[in-house]
Write a protein that holds these residues in place. Structure first.
Motif, PDB file in Angstrom:
ATOM      1  N   THR A 382       0.832  -1.206   0.000  1.00  0.00           N
ATOM      2  CA  THR A 382       0.000   0.000   0.000  1.00  0.00           C
ATOM      3  C   THR A 382       0.864   1.253   0.000  1.00  0.00           C
ATOM      4  OG1 THR A 382      -1.825  -1.105   1.131  1.00  0.00           O
ATOM      5  CG2 THR A 382      -1.733   1.296   1.298  1.00  0.00           C
ATOM      6  N   LEU A 383       1.861   1.289   0.880  1.00  0.00           N
ATOM      7  CA  LEU A 383       2.716   2.474   0.978  1.00  0.00           C
ATOM      8  C   LEU A 383       3.512   2.693  -0.304  1.00  0.00           C
ATOM      9  CD1 LEU A 383       3.989   2.123   4.668  1.00  0.00           C
ATOM     10  CD2 LEU A 383       2.212   3.654   3.788  1.00  0.00           C
ATOM     11  N   LEU A 384       3.995   1.622  -0.890  1.00  0.00           N
ATOM     12  CA  LEU A 384       4.743   1.755  -2.138  1.00  0.00           C
ATOM     13  C   LEU A 384       3.848   2.210  -3.289  1.00  0.00           C
ATOM     14  CD1 LEU A 384       7.081  -1.374  -1.945  1.00  0.00           C
ATOM     15  CD2 LEU A 384       7.767   1.034  -1.868  1.00  0.00           C
ATOM     16  N   ALA A 385       2.590   1.761  -3.299  1.00  0.00           N
ATOM     17  CA  ALA A 385       1.669   2.203  -4.355  1.00  0.00           C
ATOM     18  C   ALA A 385       1.436   3.709  -4.262  1.00  0.00           C
ATOM     19  CB  ALA A 385       0.351   1.442  -4.239  1.00  0.00           C
ATOM     20  N   VAL A 386       1.253   4.220  -3.048  1.00  0.00           N
ATOM     21  CA  VAL A 386       1.063   5.664  -2.860  1.00  0.00           C
ATOM     22  C   VAL A 386       2.336   6.410  -3.245  1.00  0.00           C
ATOM     23  CG1 VAL A 386       0.630   7.469  -1.141  1.00  0.00           C
ATOM     24  CG2 VAL A 386      -0.688   5.336  -1.077  1.00  0.00           C
ATOM     25  N   TYR A 387       3.480   5.885  -2.800  1.00  0.00           N
ATOM     26  CA  TYR A 387       4.759   6.535  -3.081  1.00  0.00           C
ATOM     27  C   TYR A 387       5.041   6.607  -4.589  1.00  0.00           C
ATOM     28  CZ  TYR A 387       9.828   7.216  -3.178  1.00  0.00           C
ATOM     29  OH  TYR A 387      11.090   7.680  -3.448  1.00  0.00           O
ATOM     30  N   VAL A 460     -14.220   6.072   4.293  1.00  0.00           N
ATOM     31  CA  VAL A 460     -14.590   4.666   4.116  1.00  0.00           C
ATOM     32  C   VAL A 460     -13.503   3.729   4.632  1.00  0.00           C
ATOM     33  CG1 VAL A 460     -16.023   5.214   2.135  1.00  0.00           C
ATOM     34  CG2 VAL A 460     -13.627   4.585   1.776  1.00  0.00           C
ATOM     35  N   LEU A 461     -12.308   4.267   4.935  1.00  0.00           N
ATOM     36  CA  LEU A 461     -11.225   3.424   5.436  1.00  0.00           C
ATOM     37  C   LEU A 461     -11.463   3.044   6.891  1.00  0.00           C
ATOM     38  CD1 LEU A 461      -8.146   5.306   3.927  1.00  0.00           C
ATOM     39  CD2 LEU A 461      -9.173   3.169   3.118  1.00  0.00           C
ATOM     40  N   PRO A 462     -10.989   1.879   7.336  1.00  0.00           N
ATOM     41  CA  PRO A 462     -11.172   1.454   8.725  1.00  0.00           C
ATOM     42  C   PRO A 462     -10.618   2.482   9.708  1.00  0.00           C
ATOM     43  CG  PRO A 462     -10.345  -0.356   7.396  1.00  0.00           C
ATOM     44  CD  PRO A 462     -10.290   0.864   6.520  1.00  0.00           C
ATOM     45  N   ALA A 485      -3.975  -1.697  10.288  1.00  0.00           N
ATOM     46  CA  ALA A 485      -5.082  -2.513   9.768  1.00  0.00           C
ATOM     47  C   ALA A 485      -5.620  -1.938   8.462  1.00  0.00           C
ATOM     48  CB  ALA A 485      -6.196  -2.598  10.811  1.00  0.00           C
ATOM     49  N   ALA A 486      -5.716  -0.606   8.395  1.00  0.00           N
ATOM     50  CA  ALA A 486      -6.205   0.013   7.166  1.00  0.00           C
ATOM     51  C   ALA A 486      -5.206  -0.160   6.035  1.00  0.00           C
ATOM     52  CB  ALA A 486      -6.483   1.499   7.410  1.00  0.00           C
ATOM     53  N   LEU A 487      -3.935   0.006   6.334  1.00  0.00           N
ATOM     54  CA  LEU A 487      -2.907  -0.130   5.302  1.00  0.00           C
ATOM     55  C   LEU A 487      -2.823  -1.556   4.768  1.00  0.00           C
ATOM     56  CD1 LEU A 487      -0.044   2.049   6.848  1.00  0.00           C
ATOM     57  CD2 LEU A 487      -1.491   2.634   4.896  1.00  0.00           C
ATOM     58  N   ALA A 488      -3.203  -2.508   5.580  1.00  0.00           N
ATOM     59  CA  ALA A 488      -3.110  -3.912   5.154  1.00  0.00           C
ATOM     60  C   ALA A 488      -4.223  -4.306   4.196  1.00  0.00           C
ATOM     61  CB  ALA A 488      -3.137  -4.813   6.386  1.00  0.00           C
ATOM     62  N   ARG A 489      -5.265  -3.514   4.098  1.00  0.00           N
ATOM     63  CA  ARG A 489      -6.379  -3.863   3.199  1.00  0.00           C
ATOM     64  C   ARG A 489      -5.960  -3.677   1.749  1.00  0.00           C
ATOM     65  NH1 ARG A 489     -12.282  -2.077   5.044  1.00  0.00           N
ATOM     66  NH2 ARG A 489     -12.347  -1.971   2.773  1.00  0.00           N
ATOM     67  N   THR A 492      -7.017  -0.210   0.016  1.00  0.00           N
ATOM     68  CA  THR A 492      -6.695   1.074   0.641  1.00  0.00           C
ATOM     69  C   THR A 492      -5.968   2.008  -0.320  1.00  0.00           C
ATOM     70  OG1 THR A 492      -6.673   0.235   2.907  1.00  0.00           O
ATOM     71  CG2 THR A 492      -5.342   2.193   2.459  1.00  0.00           C
ATOM     72  N   ALA A 493      -4.997   1.492  -1.042  1.00  0.00           N
ATOM     73  CA  ALA A 493      -4.236   2.335  -1.969  1.00  0.00           C
ATOM     74  C   ALA A 493      -5.168   2.957  -3.006  1.00  0.00           C
ATOM     75  CB  ALA A 493      -3.140   1.529  -2.648  1.00  0.00           C
ATOM     76  N   LYS A 494      -6.118   2.172  -3.524  1.00  0.00           N
ATOM     77  CA  LYS A 494      -7.043   2.709  -4.524  1.00  0.00           C
ATOM     78  C   LYS A 494      -7.910   3.821  -3.948  1.00  0.00           C
ATOM     79  CE  LYS A 494      -7.426  -1.470  -7.373  1.00  0.00           C
ATOM     80  NZ  LYS A 494      -8.358  -2.511  -7.907  1.00  0.00           N
ATOM     81  N   VAL A 495      -8.372   3.633  -2.709  1.00  0.00           N
ATOM     82  CA  VAL A 495      -9.207   4.646  -2.063  1.00  0.00           C
ATOM     83  C   VAL A 495      -8.421   5.938  -1.879  1.00  0.00           C
ATOM     84  CG1 VAL A 495     -10.403   5.272   0.073  1.00  0.00           C
ATOM     85  CG2 VAL A 495     -10.695   2.977  -0.901  1.00  0.00           C
TER      86      VAL A 495
END
Length: 703
Positions: A382-387, A460-462, A485-489, A492-495
């Motif tokens: 997730t973090l890499l997708a945002v980065y 909408v994120l946890p 927990a939110a980052l693990a979904r 999350t990156a798409k949201v």
């Protein structure tokens, strides 16, 4: 004994004399009292090249520094403040003077090459003016008749005004350069109006010239032919580097220095205007008397001394009003609500690469190593997708890699008028977080409605269901951080990316506005001929002087004291749109009363401008390129035509895909209609219902 060591006891004695006096003292009385108390070295008792006693010149300089720090006041005489009295108690002997110098250097702006600071130059220039007065007084006593001795007082007057003009220019430039070097510090809206040639931008980009030198050179050219003698021009100049309500705050500072003689903002402006007028009369007409061209206006030594004293006290009050520049935002520190990240990962010996703003301790490779080493795979994904998404976005402007204990990176994006640090990643051994920097975006001028939409999209994120309400209650001064927990979904990156993309698209896409042409269309013909949109409210004066909604509301209350609070709020919202929210490139429509049943459609090409020398109907303007001057109202479908029926002078046309459809009408003459259902903007409908007590929603001259 050094020169500074000789001055130390004299400066202390000066404050002690003022403390014992318990009130204001004329400067000459201070000088006499100090000379009786301190054994002044012989070399300081001698006159300098201009005939001024050396120790008294130094006391004038040092008390100016003390006054700028709030240790004393120099309005209507000299007096010590509670801050100065406390300094006398806390710093015994010569330590007082050293503390003065330390605080002064810490709080004032200085050039890296030890070039005298703006206020130091100002004091020197006022010193020259005082020397001219001193020389004139001595010649008057001698009865010199070879020339008009009072011309020395006129020269002193001119020198003092020139000192003010030069100081304002240098202070603005120094503060602008300091802001440019602090990418995290909040900026006034007008800061973005300072220009820098592409040639210098390229030099900075190639590291061929330091940012400070390049920006300073550009600003010196920008202000080369501007003068800052009139109060409106001074306030306009400082609006580039400060959000303070200048003359109101200066008036408060001066009144606080002498509560027995309160002074209002308009009185200060009147004083400065009269001083500047007299200077121009001296410079351009040899100070002729308007009642008789055969003689000059009378001027005395007291006139010149009072003018110099007024300008000195006003500049000191301006310095206090402007205050210190806000510290640069520390992007290395995660928000407190993120909690502990655990131990800091070990620094890797990686070579820097990627797009980096400034110097940093951590690097791209060391950050990626920490994510790979300590993050669970789903969190890291997730973090890499945002980065990685950042560099693919056209609004991306660069990364800041942190200098704190934990690896971090912050991404900057263009938001239209400015750049903002939109998100940050912080990683530790036990936890990594993604922080959405609402506070930093708000400080960089991202509109509240866009931040509200972003918060809604992220809710909408946890764990973030209550995010919109929490941020609204805090005026968006927060940097919420996602939970593991939110980052693990997997979604999350798409949201997050969809929400950020929507915010950036909303801020960079042209919008549509309606600006009416006055009651009966009285401004329409000239607006179309000169390429303008124009509003009334001329009683408020220059709207760009008001850097916040609250400031603008206060100005409206002063201009229209009988208007109710709802009316003031209504007008404030409209004027804020006209000056701040409407952007170059936005579409604007003007329903035509002079050509009933038609509207003009244009594209905004320039910022808000105040034209004080124009007729009152054409003082508040923006430049527009009119695309169609007679589009039939019937060309619009019913839903969009209904939006044009609002009674507001200035409103945004946000419903029913208005911008796209208006642009199509401008290009083809045909309204293509809606492509999808658009929600009703309840706030604007409510705003339209706010009427003045007489039922007229606009001040005189608008409609």
């Amino acid at each position: 004994m050094s020169f500074a060591e000789e001055i130390m006891p004299i400066f202390r004695a000066t404050l002690e004399v003022l403390r014992e006096a318990g009130g204001q003292m004329p400067p000459s009385a201070v000088r006499e009292a100090v000379s009786r108390r301190v054994d002044i070295p012989r070399d300081l008792q001698s006159p300098d090249a201009h005939g001024e006693i050396r120790w008294w010149t130094q006391v004038s300089f040092r008390t100016g520094e003390a006054a700028s720090l709030g240790w004393m006041a120099k309005r209507n005489g000299w007096s010590i403040t509670s801050v100065g009295a406390k300094a006398l108690e806390e710093f015994p002997g010569d330590a007082l003077y050293r503390e003065l110098q330390r605080q002064y250097r810490d709080q004032r702006l200085f050039r890296a090459d030890d070039f005298p600071g703006a206020f130091e130059q100002y004091q020197r220039n006022l010193g020259y003016a005082r020397q001219l007065v001193h020389g004139g007084r001595n010649l008057e006593r001698l009865g010199v008749g070879a020339f008009d001795v009072t011309d020395l007082y006129r020269a002193a007057w001119t020198q003092a005004v020139a000192a003010l003009d030069h100081w304002v220019t240098q202070e603005i430039i120094d503060r602008a350069v300091a802001l440019a070097q602090r990418p995290g510090a909040p900026r006034p809206n007008n800061f973005s109006k300072l220009s820098m040639p592409v040639e210098l931008v390229e030099k900075v980009h190639r590291n061929a010239e330091p940012l400070e030198d390049a920006f300073r050179a550009a600003l010196e050219r920008f202000f080369e032919f501007k003068t800052f003698q009139q109060p409106d021009k001074i306030a306009e100049g400082f609006s580039h580097v400060s959000k303070v309500r200048l003359w109101k705050t200066v008036a408060d500072k001066l009144t606080g220095q002498d509560p027995s003689k309160p002074i209002a903002a308009d009185e200060i402006r009147t004083q400065l205007t009269e001083i500047a007028w007299r200077r121009n009369n001296i410079a351009h007409t040899a100070d002729h008397d308007p009642n008789s061209f055969r003689r000059k206006k009378r001027i005395t030594v007291r006139d010149a001394e009072q003018t110099i004293d007024v300008l000195e006290s006003v500049v000191i009050a301006i310095l206090q009003a402007l205050g210190d520049l806000p510290p640069a935002t520390d992007h290395s520190v995660p928000p407190a609500e993120a909690g502990s990240l655990g131990a800091a990962p070990a620094q890797t010996d990686a070579k820097r690469r990627g797009v980096i703003r400034g110097l940093s301790k951590w690097t791209e490779e060391s950050l990626l190593h920490a994510l790979d080493e300590y993050c669970p795979p789903d969190v890291a994904d997730t973090l890499l997708a945002v980065y990685r998404h950042a560099e693919s976005h056209p609004a991306f402007r660069g990364y800041i890699f942190g200098e704190g204990a934990h690896p971090s990176v912050t991404a900057w994006f263009s938001t239209g008028q400015d750049e903002a640090a939109m998100w940050s990643i912080y990683t530790g051994v036990s936890k990594s977080v993604l922080s959405i920097n609402f506070e930093w975006m708000r400080n960089r001028g991202v509109p509240v409605d866009r931040l509200e939409r972003l918060a809604h999209d992220l809710s909408v994120l946890p764990g973030w269901a209550g995010l919109p309400a929490q941020l609204s209650a805090a005026s968006y001064a927060k940097r919420p951080s996602s939970t593991p927990a939110a980052l693990a979904r997997p979604d999350t990156a798409k949201v997050v990316l969809r929400a950020l993309n929507d915010l950036l698209a909303a801020d960079t896409s042209p919008r549509a506005w309606m600006v009416r042409g006055g009651r009966g269309g009285k401004r329409e013909v000239r607006a179309l001929e000169d390429g303008l949109i124009v509003i009334g409210w001329h009683e408020v004066g220059d709207l760009s002087r008001h850097s916040s909604r609250d400031d603008l509301a206060d100005a409206l209350r002063n201009a229209y004291p009988t208007a109710g609070s709802n009316v003031i709020a209504n007008w404030m919202g409209q004027l804020w749109r006209f000056t701040t929210e409407i952007q170059p490139g936005d579409l604007v429509v003007m329903p035509l009363k002079s050509h009933h049943g038609h509207i003009a459609i244009g594209k905004v090409t320039g910022p808000y401008e105040y034209l004080p020398h124009e007729h009152v109907d054409f003082q508040q303007v923006r430049k527009v390129n009119w695309l169609r001057r007679d589009a039939p109202l019937g060309a619009f479908k019913d839903d969009l035509r209904a939006s044009l029926g609002t009674q507001l002078t200035i409103c945004r046309l946000a419903q029913n895909e208005a911008a796209r459809r208006i642009a199509t009408v401008a290009a083809t003459g045909t309204d293509p209609g809606m492509t999808e259902e658009d929600p009703i903007n309840v706030d604007e409908l409510l705003e339209e219902a706010v009427l003045a007590p007489d039922g007229d929603p606009q001040p005189p001259g608008d409609g």
